[in-house]
Design a protein around this motif. Structure first.
Motif, PDB file in Angstrom:
ATOM      1  N   ALA A   1       0.833  -1.207   0.000  1.00  0.00           N
ATOM      2  CA  ALA A   1       0.000   0.000   0.000  1.00  0.00           C
ATOM      3  C   ALA A   1       0.867   1.257   0.000  1.00  0.00           C
ATOM      4  CB  ALA A   1      -0.926  -0.012   1.215  1.00  0.00           C
ATOM      5  N   MET A   2       1.940   1.238   0.774  1.00  0.00           N
ATOM      6  CA  MET A   2       2.845   2.393   0.828  1.00  0.00           C
ATOM      7  C   MET A   2       3.529   2.609  -0.522  1.00  0.00           C
ATOM      8  SD  MET A   2       4.358   1.706   4.658  1.00  0.00           S
ATOM      9  CE  MET A   2       5.435   3.133   4.703  1.00  0.00           C
ATOM     10  N   ASP A   3       3.874   1.519  -1.180  1.00  0.00           N
ATOM     11  CA  ASP A   3       4.482   1.597  -2.501  1.00  0.00           C
ATOM     12  C   ASP A   3       3.509   2.229  -3.499  1.00  0.00           C
ATOM     13  OD1 ASP A   3       6.119   1.274  -4.684  1.00  0.00           O
ATOM     14  OD2 ASP A   3       6.121  -0.911  -4.657  1.00  0.00           O
ATOM     15  N   PHE A   4       2.241   1.773  -3.477  1.00  0.00           N
ATOM     16  CA  PHE A   4       1.219   2.343  -4.364  1.00  0.00           C
ATOM     17  C   PHE A   4       1.067   3.840  -4.119  1.00  0.00           C
ATOM     18  CE2 PHE A   4      -0.947  -2.043  -4.401  1.00  0.00           C
ATOM     19  CZ  PHE A   4      -0.327  -2.394  -5.586  1.00  0.00           C
ATOM     20  N   ILE A   5       1.028   4.228  -2.857  1.00  0.00           N
ATOM     21  CA  ILE A   5       0.848   5.636  -2.502  1.00  0.00           C
ATOM     22  C   ILE A   5       2.007   6.479  -3.027  1.00  0.00           C
ATOM     23  CG2 ILE A   5       0.797   7.269  -0.574  1.00  0.00           C
ATOM     24  CD1 ILE A   5      -0.738   5.084   1.011  1.00  0.00           C
ATOM     25  N   ALA A   6       3.230   5.998  -2.821  1.00  0.00           N
ATOM     26  CA  ALA A   6       4.410   6.744  -3.264  1.00  0.00           C
ATOM     27  C   ALA A   6       4.458   6.874  -4.784  1.00  0.00           C
ATOM     28  CB  ALA A   6       5.673   6.059  -2.757  1.00  0.00           C
ATOM     29  N   GLN A   7       3.856   5.906  -5.481  1.00  0.00           N
ATOM     30  CA  GLN A   7       3.836   5.941  -6.942  1.00  0.00           C
ATOM     31  C   GLN A   7       2.673   6.772  -7.496  1.00  0.00           C
ATOM     32  OE1 GLN A   7       4.516   2.214  -9.116  1.00  0.00           O
ATOM     33  NE2 GLN A   7       5.241   1.285  -7.225  1.00  0.00           N
ATOM     34  N   GLY A   8       1.857   7.327  -6.601  1.00  0.00           N
ATOM     35  CA  GLY A   8       0.793   8.212  -7.054  1.00  0.00           C
ATOM     36  C   GLY A   8      -0.599   7.631  -7.059  1.00  0.00           C
ATOM     37  N   THR A   9      -0.785   6.477  -6.383  1.00  0.00           N
ATOM     38  CA  THR A   9      -2.122   5.902  -6.241  1.00  0.00           C
ATOM     39  C   THR A   9      -2.546   6.025  -4.783  1.00  0.00           C
ATOM     40  OG1 THR A   9      -1.678   4.297  -8.011  1.00  0.00           O
ATOM     41  CG2 THR A   9      -3.558   3.849  -6.568  1.00  0.00           C
ATOM     42  N   PRO A  10      -3.264   7.084  -4.431  1.00  0.00           N
ATOM     43  CA  PRO A  10      -3.626   7.315  -3.027  1.00  0.00           C
ATOM     44  C   PRO A  10      -4.565   6.231  -2.500  1.00  0.00           C
ATOM     45  CG  PRO A  10      -3.925   9.290  -4.353  1.00  0.00           C
ATOM     46  CD  PRO A  10      -3.751   8.150  -5.306  1.00  0.00           C
ATOM     47  N   LEU A  11      -4.133   5.549  -1.450  1.00  0.00           N
ATOM     48  CA  LEU A  11      -4.936   4.541  -0.788  1.00  0.00           C
ATOM     49  C   LEU A  11      -5.065   4.888   0.687  1.00  0.00           C
ATOM     50  CD1 LEU A  11      -3.409   1.204  -2.215  1.00  0.00           C
ATOM     51  CD2 LEU A  11      -5.449   2.399  -3.019  1.00  0.00           C
ATOM     52  N   VAL A  12      -6.146   4.408   1.298  1.00  0.00           N
ATOM     53  CA  VAL A  12      -6.370   4.649   2.726  1.00  0.00           C
ATOM     54  C   VAL A  12      -6.723   3.325   3.400  1.00  0.00           C
ATOM     55  CG1 VAL A  12      -7.780   5.835   4.456  1.00  0.00           C
ATOM     56  CG2 VAL A  12      -7.133   7.021   2.350  1.00  0.00           C
ATOM     57  N   ASN A  13      -6.077   3.052   4.513  1.00  0.00           N
ATOM     58  CA  ASN A  13      -6.377   1.854   5.288  1.00  0.00           C
ATOM     59  C   ASN A  13      -7.680   2.054   6.051  1.00  0.00           C
ATOM     60  OD1 ASN A  13      -6.354   0.348   8.004  1.00  0.00           O
ATOM     61  ND2 ASN A  13      -4.709  -0.690   6.924  1.00  0.00           N
ATOM     62  N   ILE A  14      -8.620   1.103   5.918  1.00  0.00           N
ATOM     63  CA  ILE A  14      -9.885   1.203   6.649  1.00  0.00           C
ATOM     64  C   ILE A  14     -10.036   0.105   7.697  1.00  0.00           C
ATOM     65  CG2 ILE A  14     -11.046   2.375   4.747  1.00  0.00           C
ATOM     66  CD1 ILE A  14     -12.495  -0.326   4.165  1.00  0.00           C
ATOM     67  N   PHE A  15      -9.162  -0.923   7.620  1.00  0.00           N
ATOM     68  CA  PHE A  15      -9.205  -1.992   8.623  1.00  0.00           C
ATOM     69  C   PHE A  15      -7.908  -2.780   8.560  1.00  0.00           C
ATOM     70  CE2 PHE A  15     -10.349  -6.284  10.160  1.00  0.00           C
ATOM     71  CZ  PHE A  15     -10.806  -5.931  11.427  1.00  0.00           C
ATOM     72  N   GLN A  16      -7.335  -3.085   9.730  1.00  0.00           N
ATOM     73  CA  GLN A  16      -6.068  -3.798   9.793  1.00  0.00           C
ATOM     74  C   GLN A  16      -6.243  -5.092  10.576  1.00  0.00           C
ATOM     75  OE1 GLN A  16      -3.229  -2.802   8.284  1.00  0.00           O
ATOM     76  NE2 GLN A  16      -2.061  -4.567   9.016  1.00  0.00           N
ATOM     77  N   ASP A  17      -5.950  -6.232   9.922  1.00  0.00           N
ATOM     78  CA  ASP A  17      -6.119  -7.493  10.653  1.00  0.00           C
ATOM     79  C   ASP A  17      -4.801  -8.171  10.996  1.00  0.00           C
ATOM     80  OD1 ASP A  17      -5.250  -8.969   8.424  1.00  0.00           O
ATOM     81  OD2 ASP A  17      -7.271  -9.290   7.679  1.00  0.00           O
ATOM     82  N   SER A  18      -3.680  -7.535  10.671  1.00  0.00           N
ATOM     83  CA  SER A  18      -2.362  -8.077  11.007  1.00  0.00           C
ATOM     84  C   SER A  18      -1.612  -7.117  11.917  1.00  0.00           C
ATOM     85  CB  SER A  18      -1.543  -8.305   9.724  1.00  0.00           C
ATOM     86  OG  SER A  18      -0.167  -8.383  10.005  1.00  0.00           O
ATOM     87  N   MET A  19      -1.004  -7.672  12.973  1.00  0.00           N
ATOM     88  CA  MET A  19      -0.211  -6.839  13.874  1.00  0.00           C
ATOM     89  C   MET A  19       1.276  -7.164  13.809  1.00  0.00           C
ATOM     90  SD  MET A  19      -2.354  -4.745  15.135  1.00  0.00           S
ATOM     91  CE  MET A  19      -1.301  -3.923  16.340  1.00  0.00           C
ATOM     92  N   ASN A  20       1.647  -8.260  13.123  1.00  0.00           N
ATOM     93  CA  ASN A  20       3.038  -8.701  13.082  1.00  0.00           C
ATOM     94  C   ASN A  20       3.397  -9.269  11.717  1.00  0.00           C
ATOM     95  OD1 ASN A  20       3.686  -8.578  16.158  1.00  0.00           O
ATOM     96  ND2 ASN A  20       1.818  -9.792  16.056  1.00  0.00           N
TER      97      ASN A  20
END
Length: 316
Positions: free
Chosen positions: A88-107
């Protein structure tokens, strides 16, 4: 008299509207892989009516070799899709804005397993199997930081490349291929295993993301999806055996070649990975410190041209 009849008519119409069922809003969600226990919380939220109770008609899709989760989101075939935090961070840096709405992994679930019983960090220049369908950010970063100069061999899935001896070590995730190795009876000592989460590479993995413009215009939908999904996962943690039955329903529906024992092992490990190591609780949140660490590691490795911040990832 005419005035009273008018009020009675309005009252009857109001009662009729209240009694009519509210049409649920369609919300299409694409997972990161084929049907399996990794997505149990979403299956449960769907089957138990948690989404429906909040006015959502959630359609759960699974990607295919010809139609990935990212492609489906980019082409508006779904409203939300699952990605690893680093993807997701890679997509954002490349110009595709994404937003996290739910996180199911902590590790991090990443594990490097040696075939020859030797420690993976003593295998400089050896052949290492990596996932073909994954960017393998942490694997590349670790190899570079530790000066390992591994020779990469890509595989689609399963553990056959490793078991055949075609590679000296392989990347696995703790809830999938690592369980398959156990089922296959492959001997693994702690000396032959490198767990990324136990070193300086513990980065959260999968979460659910939407495009930023959708996030801005559909605040209610994403909030309700997150609430029902969390309820689904909490139900799974409290009723793992019943949740496994629901998982097997989806597995069988999609014709996935697996078995109940494997899915049980996967579910147990997924639930374990959801517990934050510091708070010892199931938090379902993105940790700002992990975003900062991930951004730093990716920038140092030349994977990001700029820093991606926690606020950016969360649409704040």
């Amino acid at each position: 008299m005419r005035h009273s009849i008018k009020h009675i008519a309005f009252a009857c119409a109001a009662m009729l509207l209240v009694s009519l069922p509210i049409r649920a809003e369609k919300f299409v969600f694409t997972t990161i892989w084929t049907a399996q226990a990794q997505f149990a919380g979403y299956y449960v939220a769907k089957e138990k009516g948690f989404y429906e109770e909040l006015g959502l008609d959630v359609v759960i899709q699974h990607p295919s070799l010809t139609s990935s989760a990212s492609n489906r989101l980019k082409t508006n075939q779904c409203n939300a899709a699952m990605f690893s935090m680093m993807s997701a961070m890679d997509f954002i840096a490349q110009g595709t804005p994404l937003v996290n709405i739910f996180q199911d992994s902590m590790n991090s679930s990443n594990i490097l397993v040696s075939r020859w019983g030797t420690h993976p960090l003593t295998m400089k220049g050896k052949k290492v199997g990596i996932f073909n369908a994954d960017p393998n950010y942490l694997t590349y970063i670790m190899s570079k930081h530790e000066g390992m100069d591994y020779k990469w061999v890509r595989f689609t899935s399963d553990i056959n490349v490793f078991l055949s001896g075609a590679v000296d070590a392989t990347m696995v995730v703790s809830y999938n291929e690592f369980c398959l190795l156990k089922q296959a009876g492959f001997p693994m000592s702690e000396n032959s295993i490198y767990r990324f989460s136990e070193h300086d590479y513990n980065i959260q993995e999968n979460g659910v993301y939407v495009k930023r413009d959708y996030f801005v215009s559909h605040q209610s939908e994403v909030t309700r999806f997150a609430a029902a999904s969390r309820r689904g996962w909490e139900w799974v943690a409290a009723h793992p055996d019943e949740a496994l039955e629901i998982v097997m329903k989806y597995v069988n529906k999609h014709g996935i070649h697996t078995n109940r024992v494997m899915q049980k092992l996967m579910l147990e490990e997924v639930l374990r990975q959801q517990i934050d190591r510091e708070s010892k609780r199931r938090e379902f949140r993105v940790r700002p410190d992990m975003v900062k660490k991930a951004s730093r590691l990716m920038m140092e490795a030349g994977m990001l041209k700029r820093e991606v911040t926690y606020k950016e990832l969360m649409g704040l």
